[in-house]
Design an enzyme around this catalytic site. Structure first.
Site, mmCIF file in Angstrom:
data_model
loop_
_atom_site.group_PDB
_atom_site.id
_atom_site.type_symbol
_atom_site.label_atom_id
_atom_site.label_comp_id
_atom_site.label_asym_id
_atom_site.label_seq_id
_atom_site.Cartn_x
_atom_site.Cartn_y
_atom_site.Cartn_z
ATOM 1 N N CYS A 10 0.862 -1.180 0.000
ATOM 2 C CA CYS A 10 0.000 0.000 0.000
ATOM 3 C C CYS A 10 0.902 1.235 0.000
ATOM 4 O O CYS A 10 1.826 1.328 0.819
ATOM 5 C CB CYS A 10 -0.900 -0.001 1.234
ATOM 6 S SG CYS A 10 -1.856 1.523 1.423
ATOM 7 N N ASP B 254 -0.161 -6.164 0.260
ATOM 8 C CA ASP B 254 -1.396 -6.571 -0.411
ATOM 9 C C ASP B 254 -1.087 -7.829 -1.209
ATOM 10 O O ASP B 254 -0.007 -7.960 -1.786
ATOM 11 C CB ASP B 254 -1.892 -5.467 -1.347
ATOM 12 C CG ASP B 254 -2.378 -4.251 -0.585
ATOM 13 O OD1 ASP B 254 -3.185 -4.425 0.340
ATOM 14 O OD2 ASP B 254 -1.946 -3.135 -0.917
#
Length: 165
Positions: A56, A63
């Site tokens: 992120c 992620d």
């Protein structure tokens, strides 16, 4: 039918290389291509990439996603080990899900100049929400441009259940 000759694969340097170096920064230059031996016909090549990770850009949290890359080649095709290493190079890359998918698609268009390509990321939920960006491209002025429009309008008519991740 004869297979490929060594001279046909001179630009494929990563496949079979026992000294693979894993890059930890976004590295599109690692991508390699080989010639399409069947440019006279349309066919799909699909990669299922279940181990994609990125960060992120705001929080630095990881992620995770499965990425699906499908394309109809013209003259050049991406070599799969180089694609794996390229996707791995996103591991420490901070970008939003939507940006990652578009960057991947743009890099592959620049590399191969395919007739058609689509990239779909299915990210695992974080904060109770999953994000599944889809992008595609069809060569302008061809039937593939119309195909891209059609597939964009119809790509997710049957939303999945979240228990499939």
């Amino acid at each position: 039918m004869a297979g490929r000759l060594d001279e046909d694969l001179k630009d494929v340097t990563l496949l079979g290389n026992q000294n693979t170096k894993y890059l930890f920064e976004y590295s599109p230059e690692i991508l390699e291509v080989f010639d399409n031996n069947h440019p006279n016909r349309d066919y799909f090549v699909k990669f299922n990439c279940p181990e994609f990770t990125s960060l992120c850009p705001k929080t630095g949290q990881p992620d995770f996603a499965t990425i699906y890359i499908s394309y109809i080649p013209e003259q050049r095709m991406v070599e799969s080990k180089s694609l794996k290493l390229y996707l791995f190079s996103f591991r420490n890359h901070g970008d939003f899900h939507e940006d990652c998918m578009n960057v991947i698609m743009n890099d592959l268009i620049k590399l191969m100049d395919p007739r058609y390509i689509e990239v779909w990321g299915k990210f695992t939920p974080r904060g109770g929400i999953s994000i599944d960006p889809y992008c595609n491209y069809g060569r302008p002025g061809t039937k593939y441009e119309k195909m891209a429009d059609y597939r964009m309008m119809n790509h997710d008519l049957y939303p999945e259940k979240i228990d499939n991740r």
